[in-house]
Design a protein around this motif. Structure first.
Motif, PDB file in Angstrom:
ATOM      1  N   MET A 165       0.805  -1.219   0.000  1.00 23.89           N
ATOM      2  CA  MET A 165       0.000   0.000   0.000  1.00 23.89           C
ATOM      3  C   MET A 165       0.840   1.272   0.000  1.00 23.89           C
ATOM      4  O   MET A 165       0.426   2.283  -0.567  1.00 23.89           O
ATOM      5  CB  MET A 165      -0.978  -0.022   1.187  1.00 23.89           C
ATOM      6  CG  MET A 165      -2.100   0.966   1.084  1.00 23.89           C
ATOM      7  SD  MET A 165      -3.049   0.867  -0.475  1.00 23.89           S
ATOM      8  CE  MET A 165      -4.272  -0.383  -0.095  1.00 23.89           C
ATOM      9  N   ASP A 166       2.041   1.239   0.609  1.00 24.33           N
ATOM     10  CA  ASP A 166       2.812   2.506   0.610  1.00 24.33           C
ATOM     11  C   ASP A 166       3.235   2.902  -0.805  1.00 24.33           C
ATOM     12  O   ASP A 166       3.317   4.096  -1.126  1.00 24.33           O
ATOM     13  CB  ASP A 166       3.993   2.486   1.604  1.00 24.33           C
ATOM     14  CG  ASP A 166       4.769   1.191   1.597  1.00 24.33           C
ATOM     15  OD1 ASP A 166       4.479   0.349   0.718  1.00 24.33           O
ATOM     16  OD2 ASP A 166       5.663   1.026   2.444  1.00 24.33           O
ATOM     17  N   ALA A 167       3.461   1.907  -1.679  1.00 24.97           N
ATOM     18  CA  ALA A 167       3.772   2.224  -3.074  1.00 24.97           C
ATOM     19  C   ALA A 167       2.549   2.831  -3.767  1.00 24.97           C
ATOM     20  O   ALA A 167       2.678   3.742  -4.604  1.00 24.97           O
ATOM     21  CB  ALA A 167       4.218   0.963  -3.812  1.00 24.97           C
ATOM     22  N   VAL A 168       1.366   2.339  -3.400  1.00 23.38           N
ATOM     23  CA  VAL A 168       0.130   2.842  -3.996  1.00 23.38           C
ATOM     24  C   VAL A 168      -0.148   4.266  -3.521  1.00 23.38           C
ATOM     25  O   VAL A 168      -0.574   5.124  -4.301  1.00 23.38           O
ATOM     26  CB  VAL A 168      -1.054   1.895  -3.645  1.00 23.38           C
ATOM     27  CG1 VAL A 168      -2.367   2.432  -4.210  1.00 23.38           C
ATOM     28  CG2 VAL A 168      -0.769   0.495  -4.178  1.00 23.38           C
ATOM     29  N   ILE A 169       0.132   4.513  -2.244  1.00 27.42           N
ATOM     30  CA  ILE A 169      -0.067   5.862  -1.697  1.00 27.42           C
ATOM     31  C   ILE A 169       0.812   6.867  -2.447  1.00 27.42           C
ATOM     32  O   ILE A 169       0.375   7.974  -2.758  1.00 27.42           O
ATOM     33  CB  ILE A 169       0.250   5.878  -0.182  1.00 27.42           C
ATOM     34  CG1 ILE A 169      -0.878   5.165   0.565  1.00 27.42           C
ATOM     35  CG2 ILE A 169       0.412   7.302   0.338  1.00 27.42           C
ATOM     36  CD1 ILE A 169      -0.663   5.054   2.055  1.00 27.42           C
ATOM     37  N   LYS A 170       2.043   6.435  -2.766  1.00 22.47           N
ATOM     38  CA  LYS A 170       2.933   7.337  -3.516  1.00 22.47           C
ATOM     39  C   LYS A 170       2.315   7.703  -4.862  1.00 22.47           C
ATOM     40  O   LYS A 170       2.386   8.853  -5.296  1.00 22.47           O
ATOM     41  CB  LYS A 170       4.297   6.673  -3.718  1.00 22.47           C
ATOM     42  CG  LYS A 170       5.187   6.833  -2.491  1.00 22.47           C
ATOM     43  CD  LYS A 170       6.627   6.410  -2.772  1.00 22.47           C
ATOM     44  CE  LYS A 170       7.377   6.277  -1.455  1.00 22.47           C
ATOM     45  NZ  LYS A 170       8.068   4.980  -1.324  1.00 22.47           N
ATOM     46  N   LYS A 171       1.725   6.700  -5.523  1.00 22.82           N
ATOM     47  CA  LYS A 171       1.077   6.968  -6.811  1.00 22.82           C
ATOM     48  C   LYS A 171      -0.037   7.996  -6.645  1.00 22.82           C
ATOM     49  O   LYS A 171      -0.149   8.959  -7.415  1.00 22.82           O
ATOM     50  CB  LYS A 171       0.471   5.670  -7.383  1.00 22.82           C
ATOM     51  CG  LYS A 171       1.480   4.650  -7.915  1.00 22.82           C
ATOM     52  CD  LYS A 171       0.736   3.356  -8.295  1.00 22.82           C
ATOM     53  CE  LYS A 171       1.675   2.250  -8.735  1.00 22.82           C
ATOM     54  NZ  LYS A 171       2.217   2.434 -10.112  1.00 22.82           N
ATOM     55  N   ILE A 172      -0.886   7.781  -5.625  1.00 24.19           N
ATOM     56  CA  ILE A 172      -2.024   8.685  -5.404  1.00 24.19           C
ATOM     57  C   ILE A 172      -1.532  10.091  -5.087  1.00 24.19           C
ATOM     58  O   ILE A 172      -2.003  11.078  -5.663  1.00 24.19           O
ATOM     59  CB  ILE A 172      -2.899   8.167  -4.239  1.00 24.19           C
ATOM     60  CG1 ILE A 172      -3.531   6.821  -4.609  1.00 24.19           C
ATOM     61  CG2 ILE A 172      -3.999   9.172  -3.874  1.00 24.19           C
ATOM     62  CD1 ILE A 172      -4.199   6.118  -3.457  1.00 24.19           C
ATOM     63  N   ASP A 173      -0.552  10.163  -4.171  1.00 24.53           N
ATOM     64  CA  ASP A 173      -0.071  11.476  -3.734  1.00 24.53           C
ATOM     65  C   ASP A 173       0.674  12.219  -4.838  1.00 24.53           C
ATOM     66  O   ASP A 173       0.806  13.443  -4.802  1.00 24.53           O
ATOM     67  CB  ASP A 173       0.795  11.336  -2.472  1.00 24.53           C
ATOM     68  CG  ASP A 173      -0.047  10.915  -1.263  1.00 24.53           C
ATOM     69  OD1 ASP A 173      -1.299  10.894  -1.394  1.00 24.53           O
ATOM     70  OD2 ASP A 173       0.527  10.594  -0.206  1.00 24.53           O
ATOM     71  N   SER A 174       1.153  11.464  -5.859  1.00 24.63           N
ATOM     72  CA  SER A 174       1.787  12.155  -6.980  1.00 24.63           C
ATOM     73  C   SER A 174       0.767  12.447  -8.085  1.00 24.63           C
ATOM     74  O   SER A 174       1.122  12.874  -9.178  1.00 24.63           O
ATOM     75  CB  SER A 174       2.956  11.322  -7.520  1.00 24.63           C
ATOM     76  OG  SER A 174       2.465  10.162  -8.141  1.00 24.63           O
TER      77      SER A 174
ATOM     78  N   PRO B 292      -4.936   4.867  -8.862  1.00 24.81           N
ATOM     79  CA  PRO B 292      -3.602   4.328  -9.126  1.00 24.81           C
ATOM     80  C   PRO B 292      -3.667   3.173 -10.117  1.00 24.81           C
ATOM     81  O   PRO B 292      -4.636   2.422 -10.136  1.00 24.81           O
ATOM     82  CB  PRO B 292      -3.141   3.839  -7.740  1.00 24.81           C
ATOM     83  CG  PRO B 292      -4.401   3.628  -6.964  1.00 24.81           C
ATOM     84  CD  PRO B 292      -5.407   4.602  -7.487  1.00 24.81           C
ATOM     85  N   LEU B 293      -2.630   3.078 -10.963  1.00 20.03           N
ATOM     86  CA  LEU B 293      -2.645   2.077 -12.032  1.00 20.03           C
ATOM     87  C   LEU B 293      -1.487   1.091 -11.888  1.00 20.03           C
ATOM     88  O   LEU B 293      -0.446   1.396 -11.306  1.00 20.03           O
ATOM     89  CB  LEU B 293      -2.563   2.768 -13.392  1.00 20.03           C
ATOM     90  CG  LEU B 293      -3.648   3.813 -13.685  1.00 20.03           C
ATOM     91  CD1 LEU B 293      -3.359   4.545 -14.997  1.00 20.03           C
ATOM     92  CD2 LEU B 293      -5.037   3.172 -13.728  1.00 20.03           C
ATOM     93  N   CYS B 294      -1.671  -0.083 -12.472  1.00 22.40           N
ATOM     94  CA  CYS B 294      -0.659  -1.148 -12.468  1.00 22.40           C
ATOM     95  C   CYS B 294       0.521  -0.749 -13.365  1.00 22.40           C
ATOM     96  O   CYS B 294       0.318  -0.315 -14.503  1.00 22.40           O
ATOM     97  CB  CYS B 294      -1.304  -2.433 -12.982  1.00 22.40           C
ATOM     98  SG  CYS B 294      -0.207  -3.851 -13.092  1.00 22.40           S
ATOM     99  N   ASP B 295       1.749  -0.893 -12.879  1.00 22.72           N
ATOM    100  CA  ASP B 295       2.935  -0.582 -13.685  1.00 22.72           C
ATOM    101  C   ASP B 295       3.050  -1.530 -14.874  1.00 22.72           C
ATOM    102  O   ASP B 295       3.499  -1.151 -15.949  1.00 22.72           O
ATOM    103  CB  ASP B 295       4.210  -0.722 -12.838  1.00 22.72           C
ATOM    104  CG  ASP B 295       4.245   0.312 -11.726  1.00 22.72           C
ATOM    105  OD1 ASP B 295       3.667   1.404 -11.921  1.00 22.72           O
ATOM    106  OD2 ASP B 295       4.842   0.018 -10.671  1.00 22.72           O
ATOM    107  N   GLY B 296       2.627  -2.786 -14.662  1.00 23.51           N
ATOM    108  CA  GLY B 296       2.792  -3.805 -15.687  1.00 23.51           C
ATOM    109  C   GLY B 296       1.805  -3.658 -16.827  1.00 23.51           C
ATOM    110  O   GLY B 296       2.198  -3.619 -17.995  1.00 23.51           O
TER     111      GLY B 296
END
Ligand code: ZN
Length: 266
Positions: free
Chosen positions: A150-159, A164-168
């Motif tokens: 989730m912390d990676a997802v939060i970074k996506k949202i906050d940026s 948030p979308l899948c990198d792959g």
């Protein structure tokens, strides 16, 4: 008269020591004991009980937590969810989580089956945890199934990437929790465990949400013992062998001490 009596019980803050002793006896003598936990175990960690009197669903329309709403309005959903996540990442396990983790290390509790999505059992050191309603600590891509912390997802949202979308594959990410309208996770595994258990320790659940609340019923059905630790009366008090009606942290600290005492005397 009866009403007054009920009022007194509901405001009882002292754990009944006789009941704690009886619960410890059950746990020490069980061959396979499991725990079943709900929101009440995490309120002392500052996580609101969504269905309780202070529950978030009283402030927000519960429709926002349905899978249909998510699929139609993923952006609005994530903006709401992002607020909830702030509470999660500051919450720490409390005495009740820590006592359960210790009971697992002592071999007394084999598995925790939880309705909670906060990950606090694992944070307390429990290894065998079945999360019937999933976890807020992860998100999953709806297209390819890849999961993200989730912390990676939060970074996506906050940026600014909302949803948030899948990198792959570019698919939309969804919290790996069970939304209203979705079925619970791992229920079959939890059911099988309950059916082979001779004791269940319920902590902080009103036992009103199904199918999760079937777990103690399965244990009872197979002749096992049911211990209920909860501040308020629950819907399944009538099947309980022991009821400890006080704060989860107080009850679990006393219960852990009582179990240790009994083991040292064995
Ligand atoms: Zn994907």
């Amino acid at each position: 008269m009866a009403r007054n009596h009920k009022w007194l019980i509901m405001n009882e803050t002292q754990c009944n020591s006789e009941n704690v002793e009886r619960a410890a006896d059950i746990l020490v003598n069980a061959h396979h004991a499991i725990a079943f936990t709900g929101a009440g175990i995490s309120t002392e960690s500052g996580i609101p009980d969504f269905r309780g009197p202070q529950g978030l669903w009283r402030q927000y329309n519960p429709e926002i937590a349905t899978i249909d709403y998510f699929l139609q309005h993923p952006k609005e959903f994530w903006l709401f969810y992002r607020m909830r996540l702030s509470t999660l990442f500051t919450a720490k396990p409390n005495r009740a989580h820590i006592a359960l983790a210790e009971l697992e290390k002592m071999g007394i509790i084999k598995t925790i089956i939880t309705q909670n999505i906060d990950g606090l059992h694992q944070a307390a050191g429990s290894n065998n945890v079945i999360e019937l309603h999933g976890t807020m600590r992860r998100a999953v891509c709806l297209a390819c199934g890849h999961t993200y912390p989730m912390d990676a997802v939060i970074k996506k949202i906050d940026s600014g990437q909302v949803p948030p979308l899948c990198d792959g594959c570019g698919g939309i990410l969804k919290p790996d929790t069970v939304l209203f309208g979705e079925s619970v996770k791992d229920f079959e595994r939890a059911r099988e465990l309950a059916l082979m258990s001779d004791a269940v320790l319920v902590v902080g659940s009103s036992l009103s949400v199904y199918p999760a609340a079937y777990i103690p019923l399965f244990v009872k059905e197979m002749g096992g013992k049911v211990i209920i630790v909860n501040m308020e009366p629950t819907e399944l008090d009538y099947i309980a062998d022991v009821i400890i009606q006080c704060k989860a942290g107080d009850a679990m600290s006393l219960l852990l001490d009582a179990v240790k005492k009994k083991l040292s005397m064995k």
